[in-house]
Design an enzyme around this catalytic site. Structure first.
Site, PDB file in Angstrom:
ATOM      1  CG  HIS A  63     -19.416  11.934 -19.493  1.00 51.33           C
ATOM      2  ND1 HIS A  63     -19.258  11.519 -20.803  1.00 51.33           N
ATOM      3  CD2 HIS A  63     -20.463  11.225 -18.993  1.00 51.33           C
ATOM      4  CE1 HIS A  63     -20.165  10.593 -21.076  1.00 51.33           C
ATOM      5  NE2 HIS A  63     -20.900  10.388 -19.992  1.00 51.33           N
ATOM      6  CG  ASP A  73     -16.551   9.234 -20.261  1.00 52.63           C
ATOM      7  OD1 ASP A  73     -15.881  10.242 -20.553  1.00 52.63           O
ATOM      8  OD2 ASP A  73     -17.406   8.749 -21.022  1.00 52.63           O
ATOM      9  CD  GLU A 119     -22.095  19.539 -20.478  1.00 51.21           C
ATOM     10  OE1 GLU A 119     -21.033  19.706 -21.089  1.00 51.21           O
ATOM     11  OE2 GLU A 119     -23.037  18.866 -20.945  1.00 51.21           O
TER      12      GLU A 119
HETATM   13  C1  GRF Z   1     -20.752  18.538 -23.969  1.00 52.37           C
HETATM   14  O1  GRF Z   1     -22.019  18.030 -23.639  1.00 52.37           O
HETATM   15  C2  GRF Z   1     -19.684  17.827 -23.188  1.00 52.37           C
HETATM   16  O2  GRF Z   1     -20.095  17.447 -21.917  1.00 52.37           O
HETATM   17  C3  GRF Z   1     -19.436  16.599 -24.019  1.00 52.37           C
HETATM   18  O3  GRF Z   1     -19.510  17.045 -25.353  1.00 52.37           O
HETATM   19  C4  GRF Z   1     -20.362  18.193 -25.408  1.00 52.37           C
HETATM   20  C5  GRF Z   1     -19.567  19.295 -26.047  1.00 52.37           C
HETATM   21  O4  GRF Z   1     -20.352  20.426 -26.311  1.00 52.37           O
HETATM   22  N1  GRF Z   1     -18.179  15.988 -23.677  1.00 52.37           N
HETATM   23  P1  GRF Z   1     -19.673  21.808 -26.696  1.00 52.37           P
HETATM   24  O5  GRF Z   1     -18.804  21.530 -27.952  1.00 52.37           O
HETATM   25  O6  GRF Z   1     -18.847  22.261 -25.544  1.00 52.37           O
HETATM   26  O7  GRF Z   1     -20.801  22.729 -27.030  1.00 52.37           O
END
Ligand code: GRF
Length: 198
Positions: A110, A147, A176
């Site tokens: 998240h 979450d 991420e």
């Molecule tokens: C990411 O920001 C993730 O944290 C959220 O949704 C988005 C997905 O992006 N849960 P991607 O499809 O991985 O590019």
């Protein structure tokens, strides 16, 4: 009982799939058994194909209700014999029955420092709150709050003056792509201290 083969995981997506790409490119000591998309036009499906990962698409309208959808999801995961279920931008709320069955093996990322800014539009929530740091959280998905499951790892990201939600989202997404593969690698290897249930 599962033997000492490499861990198998599935990734659940709904769209772009940039986290899926980061995970597949990290060459974890684990096998991606399949990718499931809740949207037939998700560009993440192309990423799976490019990595020779099997895919399945489950769309809402083919199922009578949420429970029927989650049953089909569970069947696909069992068919692929997965140990771990990795949510990466999967835009569906899972039923408590499904979450309970996969509890402890169901992981999500998240884009905020949970418990701050759960749910939708976390980057805009961060900007509205005026914080100078936000980030991303890898957590277990557990019955109850969206979450709200136990936190496995977090990375901080600065908020800059004049940030828009999109600019902030790009910066968080970069974090991420580091945090998710690294955390999964440690989790699959049994190297991550599992937080105790609350
Ligand atoms: C990411 O920001 C993730 O944290 C959220 O949704 C988005 C997905 O992006 N849960 P991607 O499809 O991985 O590019």
């Amino acid at each position: 009982m599962k033997t000492s083969r490499r861990p198998r995981y599935a990734v659940l997506i709904s769209g772009r799939g940039s986290n899926l790409r980061a995970i597949l490119e990290a060459n974890l000591d684990a096998d991606c058994a399949g990718v499931i998309s809740s949207r037939s036009n998700a560009s993440g499906l192309e990423i799976a194909h490019a990595h020779d990962v099997p895919t399945a698409t489950l769309v809402n309208r083919s199922f009578a209700d949420r429970a029927a959808f989650d049953e089909a999801l569970d069947e696909a995961l069992e068919h692929w014999n997965v140990d771990w279920v990795v949510l990466a931008g999967f835009m569906r709320i899972l039923t408590d029955g499904f979450v309970r069955k996969w509890q402890g093996k169901l992981v999500n990322i998240h884009p905020s420092l949970l418990p701050d800014f759960p749910g939708l539009h976390p980057h805009q929530q961060a900007l509205d709150a005026g914080v100078d740091t936000t980030g991303c959280t890898v957590h277990l998905v557990e019955p109850g709050d969206v979450d709200g499951g136990r936190v496995l790892a977090q990375a901080s990201v600065p908020v800059h003056d004049g940030d828009t939600a999109d600019r902030l989202a790009d910066r968080v997404l970069h974090a991420e792509h580091q945090l998710y593969p690294e955390t999964l690698g440690r989790l699959f290897a049994g190297d991550l201290p599992m937080p105790h249930p609350p």
